[in-house]
Design an enzyme around this catalytic site. Structure first.
Site, PDB file in Angstrom:
ATOM      1  N   CYS A 101       1.481   1.668   4.146  1.00 18.10           N
ATOM      2  CA  CYS A 101       2.409   1.414   3.445  1.00 18.10           C
ATOM      3  C   CYS A 101       2.777  -0.148   2.584  1.00 18.10           C
ATOM      4  O   CYS A 101       2.807  -0.882   3.421  1.00 18.10           O
ATOM      5  CB  CYS A 101       3.944   1.740   4.167  1.00 18.10           C
ATOM      6  SG  CYS A 101       3.661   2.679   5.752  1.00 18.10           S
ATOM      7  N   GLU A 164      13.310   0.877  -1.723  1.00 17.75           N
ATOM      8  CA  GLU A 164      12.190   1.212  -2.569  1.00 17.75           C
ATOM      9  C   GLU A 164      12.221   2.414  -3.261  1.00 17.75           C
ATOM     10  O   GLU A 164      12.997   3.421  -2.768  1.00 17.75           O
ATOM     11  CB  GLU A 164      10.917   1.013  -1.608  1.00 17.75           C
ATOM     12  CG  GLU A 164      10.719  -0.106  -0.848  1.00 17.75           C
ATOM     13  CD  GLU A 164       9.472  -0.047  -0.080  1.00 17.75           C
ATOM     14  OE1 GLU A 164       8.914  -0.994   0.182  1.00 17.75           O
ATOM     15  OE2 GLU A 164       9.216   1.077   0.517  1.00 17.75           O
TER      16      GLU A 164
END
Length: 254
Positions: A101, A164
């Protein structure tokens, strides 16, 4: 199409000088990298360093950036590669999460290319090598399968957090793992049943985005990946999932 950076409004920039001297030196240096700032429809409008992007005071004012989450599955048996984030990480240390990630960076022109999600795929290959030591030859850009984008917000502690638009990418590949100990504390391959058992064990901690993706999407897509195997014994192919979901929209998750 590539994005171009605009100046960060002062209401977001005033905490960019927060002292990182008490954190790991390598992780602190990475906070100088520049994320791509986006709105809630994932339209890029600027860039800011990771430190600015991950401070909760800025997040609470709406600062949002682009990211990706990669899920690497072993083609032979469909097991998913997990990582446990290193203790040195500034955000979400020691937590288990999906394979990789991170963020496409404004620092690299190719990672700003939006057509066919090329920028995030280039960044994913780069970070698989940086974090897990997986050679980029084992994660070709054209083998990633983009599924969708999620919009989420998650505090890490009182100071740091994430906010995000996160691109979810699947990859089926036999990979060589040589983990960077400054990024990864541990890693393992798990089946669906093994992952569910890990989630059910209160002694395990997981990143919030991984829990959200698993809650709403992962297990169903994993089932489809296994179901779409060409023939018994043939390798799984993430690209068999093309079109399984409408990836044109940003899915807001809470």
């Amino acid at each position: 199409m590539t994005t171009s950076a605009a100046a960060v409004p002062p209401q977001f920039a005033h905490l960019a000088t927060v002292d990182l001297s008490n954190y790991d030196a390598k992780q602190s240096q990475l906070m100088d990298e520049k994320c791509i700032l986006v709105d809630e429809q994932d339209k890029a409008w600027g860039a800011a360093d990771k430190k600015t992007c991950h401070l909760m005071e800025n997040i609470n004012k709406g600062l949002l950036h682009r990211a990706f989450s990669v899920f690497v599955f072993r083609p032979s048996d469909g097991k998913l590669l997990l990582q446990q984030r290193a203790t040195e990480k500034i955000t979400f240390p020691d937590m288990w999460t999906n394979t990789c990630c991170s963020h496409p960076l404004d620092d690299f022109e190719e990672e700003k290319v939006e057509e066919d999600q090329r920028g995030v795929k280039v960044a994913a290959s780069r970070k698989l090598e940086h974090e897990l030591g997986i050679p980029q030859s084992q994660s070709p850009i054209d083998k990633f399968q983009y599924l969708t984008r999620i919009h989420y917000l998650a505090p890490s502690d009182g100071l740091w957090g994430e906010h995000e638009v996160d691109y979810i990418l699947f990859l089926t590949a036999d990979v060589t793992v040589n983990p960077n100990s400054n990024e990864i504390r541990d890693y393992k391959y798990v089946s669906k049943e093994e992952l569910q058992a890990l989630f059910n064990d209160p002694n395990n901690a997981f990143t919030p985005w991984f829990k959200l993706i698993a809650r709403d999407f992962l297990f169903g897509w994993w089932d489809e990946l296994l179901t779409r195997r060409g023939s018994p014994g043939s390798p799984l192919d993430a690209q068999s999932l093309k079109g399984i979901v409408d990836g044109s929209k940003v899915v807001k998750m809470t």
